[in-house]
Design an enzyme around this catalytic site. Structure first.
Site, PDB file in Angstrom:
ATOM      1  N   HIS A 124       0.830  -1.207   0.000  1.00 48.11           N
ATOM      2  CA  HIS A 124       0.000   0.000   0.000  1.00 48.11           C
ATOM      3  C   HIS A 124       0.865   1.258   0.000  1.00 48.11           C
ATOM      4  O   HIS A 124       0.525   2.269  -0.623  1.00 48.11           O
ATOM      5  CB  HIS A 124      -0.931   0.006   1.217  1.00 48.11           C
ATOM      6  CG  HIS A 124      -0.227   0.139   2.523  1.00 48.11           C
ATOM      7  ND1 HIS A 124       0.451  -0.901   3.129  1.00 48.11           N
ATOM      8  CD2 HIS A 124      -0.062   1.213   3.331  1.00 48.11           C
ATOM      9  CE1 HIS A 124       0.969  -0.486   4.264  1.00 48.11           C
ATOM     10  NE2 HIS A 124       0.695   0.789   4.410  1.00 48.11           N
ATOM     11  N   TYR A 125       2.008   1.190   0.687  1.00 41.97           N
ATOM     12  CA  TYR A 125       2.920   2.336   0.779  1.00 41.97           C
ATOM     13  C   TYR A 125       3.610   2.592  -0.561  1.00 41.97           C
ATOM     14  O   TYR A 125       3.634   3.732  -1.052  1.00 41.97           O
ATOM     15  CB  TYR A 125       3.945   2.061   1.876  1.00 41.97           C
ATOM     16  CG  TYR A 125       5.070   3.062   1.965  1.00 41.97           C
ATOM     17  CD1 TYR A 125       4.866   4.327   2.508  1.00 41.97           C
ATOM     18  CD2 TYR A 125       6.353   2.737   1.515  1.00 41.97           C
ATOM     19  CE1 TYR A 125       5.904   5.237   2.596  1.00 41.97           C
ATOM     20  CE2 TYR A 125       7.392   3.637   1.603  1.00 41.97           C
ATOM     21  CZ  TYR A 125       7.162   4.885   2.146  1.00 41.97           C
ATOM     22  OH  TYR A 125       8.181   5.782   2.235  1.00 41.97           O
ATOM     23  N   THR A 126       4.165   1.546  -1.176  1.00 40.04           N
ATOM     24  CA  THR A 126       4.885   1.749  -2.433  1.00 40.04           C
ATOM     25  C   THR A 126       3.926   2.112  -3.571  1.00 40.04           C
ATOM     26  O   THR A 126       4.299   2.860  -4.480  1.00 40.04           O
ATOM     27  CB  THR A 126       5.726   0.515  -2.810  1.00 40.04           C
ATOM     28  OG1 THR A 126       4.907  -0.663  -2.776  1.00 40.04           O
ATOM     29  CG2 THR A 126       6.892   0.344  -1.848  1.00 40.04           C
TER      30      THR A 126
END
Length: 213
Positions: A124-126
């Site tokens: 989700h972050y990348t």
């Protein structure tokens, strides 16, 4: 020219303020609270209180360059990652375009080049970082994007590598060296502008690593 630092109270942001202040600049530091304002002022910045999750347009007034180094942090959930790392970055790029910003430096992350290849637990972050990077790339705003590896608190060396490190254990860099790379980019936009750099610890000087096209 004045540089606005978004995420100025973060660890990279504070390191960058010190680097710029030591060179005689007074960057504008966007922070959320009075206490944070006092911290960045003591480091040599001009504080402006604004929130990425609200209207922060006034922070851009009189600034020619912008550094986006804000992040939701590892202790928050995916919702904050979306609101800060993605939506906050998109809004910042849009305001920069409207204001005619001359150079926008985005501090992204390793893995943003292809989130499908990274660890599932931080996908989700990348994904958020990739979408924010892609928005900047398509915006027409003059840019430099850094994708640093795992961040450490080691002392600055002034040496980095922009060559992709295949071994994940080698994909690290100190926050202090990231700050030096940002400052170098701000000083040399004619060379670093329009570039997307992986950024790891290494043996090359900033001139050697970042001035190489």
């Amino acid at each position: 020219m004045t540089t606005l630092i978004i995420g100025a109270h973060g660890q990279i942001g504070q390191q960058l303020i010190k680097v710029l202040a030591e060179s005689g600049d007074t960057p504008r530091a966007m922070v959320r609270t009075d206490a944070q304002a006092q911290t960045v002022k003591a480091l040599g910045a001009e504080p402006v209180i604004a929130d990425l999750e609200d209207d922060f347009r006034q922070a851009f007034s009189g600034c020619d360059k912008v550094v986006f180094t804000a992040g939701s942090g590892a202790k928050t959930g995916p919702d904050k990652t979306i609101l800060v790392d993605l939506w906050g970055a998109i809004k910042a790029v849009d305001v920069a375009r409207e204001m005619g910003t001359r150079h926008f430096v985005m501090v992204s992350s390793r893995g943003a080049e292809d989130p499908e290849k990274g660890p599932a637990k931080i996908k989700h972050y990348t994904v958020c970082k990739k979408l924010a990077d892609d928005h900047l790339l398509a915006s027409g705003v003059p840019y430099t994007i850094f994708r640093p590896g795992r961040l450490t608190d080691d002392e600055a060396t002034g040496n980095v590598s922009t060559a992709w490190a295949e071994n994940p254990e080698e994909q690290w860099i100190s926050r202090a060296d990231v700050a030096l790379a940002i400052a170098h980019s701000l000083k040399h936009p004619e060379v670093t502008g329009g570039q997307v750099y992986p950024l790891f610890h290494g043996a090359s000087t900033l001139d050697e690593a970042l001035n190489r096209r």
